[in-house]
Design an enzyme around this catalytic site. Sequence first.
Site, PDB file in Angstrom:
ATOM      1  N   ARG A 308       0.827  -1.205   0.000  1.00  0.00           N
ATOM      2  CA  ARG A 308       0.000   0.000   0.000  1.00  0.00           C
ATOM      3  C   ARG A 308       0.865   1.259   0.000  1.00  0.00           C
ATOM      4  O   ARG A 308       0.494   2.273  -0.601  1.00  0.00           O
ATOM      5  CB  ARG A 308      -0.965   0.004   1.190  1.00  0.00           C
ATOM      6  N   GLU A 715      -9.595   6.114   7.180  1.00  0.00           N
ATOM      7  CA  GLU A 715      -8.158   6.382   7.077  1.00  0.00           C
ATOM      8  C   GLU A 715      -7.781   7.694   6.382  1.00  0.00           C
ATOM      9  O   GLU A 715      -6.828   8.362   6.802  1.00  0.00           O
ATOM     10  CB  GLU A 715      -7.478   5.210   6.355  1.00  0.00           C
TER      11      GLU A 715
END
Length: 759
Positions: A308, A715
């Site tokens: 990621r 997030e």
Amino acid sequence: MNKIATHDSSIRHTTGQAIYIDDIPDQENLLHGALVLSKCAHGKIKKIDFSRLKNLPFQTTIVTAENIPGENEIGPIKTGEPILADDIITYFGQPVAVVLAKSFQEAQYASDLVKIEIEHLDSILTLENAYNKNSFHDDPIILEKGSVEKEMKKSKFKKSGEFEIGGQDHFYLETHVAITFPGENNEYTVWSSTQHPTEVQHGVSKVLNIPSAKIDSKVRRLGGGFGGKESQATIFAGISALCAFITHKPVKIRLNRHNDMTASGKRHNFKVRFTVGFSSNAKINALDIILLSNGGNVLDLSGPVMTRALTHLDNCYFIKSIKAYGYICKTNTVSNTAFRGFGGPQGMLVIENILFSISEFLNKSLDDVRQINYYSQSNGLTTPYGQIVSKPRINWVLNETYKLSDYHTRLKQIKSFNLDQVKKQRPFRKGLAVMPAKFGISFNKPSFNQAGALIHIYSDGSIRLNHGGTEMGQGLFVKVAQVVAECFKVSLDQIHITSTNTAEVPNTSATAASSGSDLNGMAAWNAAFTIKKRMIDHASQLFKKSKSEIIFEQGRILAGNKSLSFTELAFSCWENRISLSSTGFYKTPKIHWDQGKLKGHPYFYFTWGAAVSEALIDINTGENRILRADIIQDCGNSLNENIDIGQIEGGFIQGLGWLTCEELCFSQEGKLLTTGPSTYKLPGSRDVPPIFNVKLLENADNDEKTIFRSKAVGEPPLLLAISHFLALKEAIKASLPSSKAELLNSPATPSEILKAIYA
């Protein structure tokens, strides 16, 4: 839909009535367990000495790895991750044994009396040391696009540099805790403060060598998680279950703050080295970069975290050619793990630092450097990993942020302020900076993008809702309940929210990756709509009307000039033997991913956001403050605006902590020295910007078919705090002619700021 519904447990939270795992009343035969933690970073266990426990005035039971009937293994991805050290200790603070007693205080006292005799081995404690010794958990993860060598040669300018990004402790209010209740026929109920009940179920199954079907993994709420309870909660749940297996009694494992911070993983700290090739107008042509992450003693989730990070290196910018190597370093420190953003914040901080270096080199503003590199039809819309950024919202979000913050006017004001401070020989400097953000939503591994739900309607019209998501304060449960209430057009208080339980919804994914509402909301809708169609069929027969004429509205079912209440229809369905129970399932469409090649379409959609931060520093002490923050966040068609704004505010402040004050310090022996709020500086009330404006992007329905066209919010707001880190750099630039703001590492503590000022 009521978009301003309050959190379902808000009153219970504020009055102390909310039941957490440690609040479950103790049974008479309950045992408490305390961990015996290693006091060296790397060594061979020669002997565990329990002799001092014999003289205690209370009874104790000792459990070690030798007592495990199944596998000493809970690795979420790869094997080699024990719940208790067996032969070799691999980090300072690793659980080696458990001492059980009738009270927590007795167990804790007794555990401190256990001595471990160790043959010390050489340890690797830093990223630099691990890299030099080729100590890695796996082969490097490589992201490549275009021809870096060719584009680098063609570039008019090249710039190389390196910087470090610090880790962060989750510091959830509720530490790790689990209680296991043994039943008959090798059945166990495990209450665990976990974001991933299914992983707890699987981990306990391995450790005890019993089928998953005999294990109920349950949680009603967590006192915070932030990723720290995604995989690592399984360690402590596994220990609790093992002790219950050995003693045939319920066993609670609850870590105090010191042991929790010592024994559990953090956000990955990174070290970055780069060379970037660019044109005179600041256009990036090539990026050659190495990312080193500290995986710790075992792999845990460090692979997908690095993935990621690599797939967020681009942020909002088109990069023509890139070669990025991600090395997961194996060190003798606690295994780092998932943390809100899951590598994305580190990747995005990397590219922002690189763009800042380019702006310094060319003596251009960071905003101008960004503008020339944004994803656009003219620049390009293909990410380094092959996904198309369709319909980018960056300009839309930025324009709204500029208006909200009065950005351009304040730039001039701050420039005047700094000139006045220099003229009057005063120590204060201000900086103002923007952080644009594009964040991908979905788990990197496609198989995790699925969810289930179970809905029952009872004959009195009450509705019981269960799904695979976990509630950790983020408001997931009320959002999913809103979805069900909207489907049946009943009031929210008619929905009964129940504990997450693998016995009701199996094979769940972790509540992580900001996907809880997307996945569980859609699964719950599918379950509710299945029942609703049955109810419509029955109502059509009752009213002798076509199905299209049956309308659910405000707790009633309408058909022309006839109607009955939802409760009456539910009773009639029961009376006529119509099923009022259904499962629902959802899997995210369109996503695919080749982890070997790091190519594909890993994200269902992108969220967009931007923040403007104003920073103040004292050039004599390095102390700093954030004076104001203005945020625009793209939440699509928000399911609950109150909840979303709360998430944005909280995420942003948590990001400030990561980037400014939360500093993890280790001794030369690998012992964590910052094990509580007295030594680990958390953001406090004075760290919240006095002026704090948060606004959702308006009329911004998701282009993809998510639940009510909403977007994730968990997030993305955290990384908007990078705006403050960049504002600190701008303030450092204005401090002294010789200052070097590009040398600033995170966290930007006063000492780090002084290093950059007086470089």
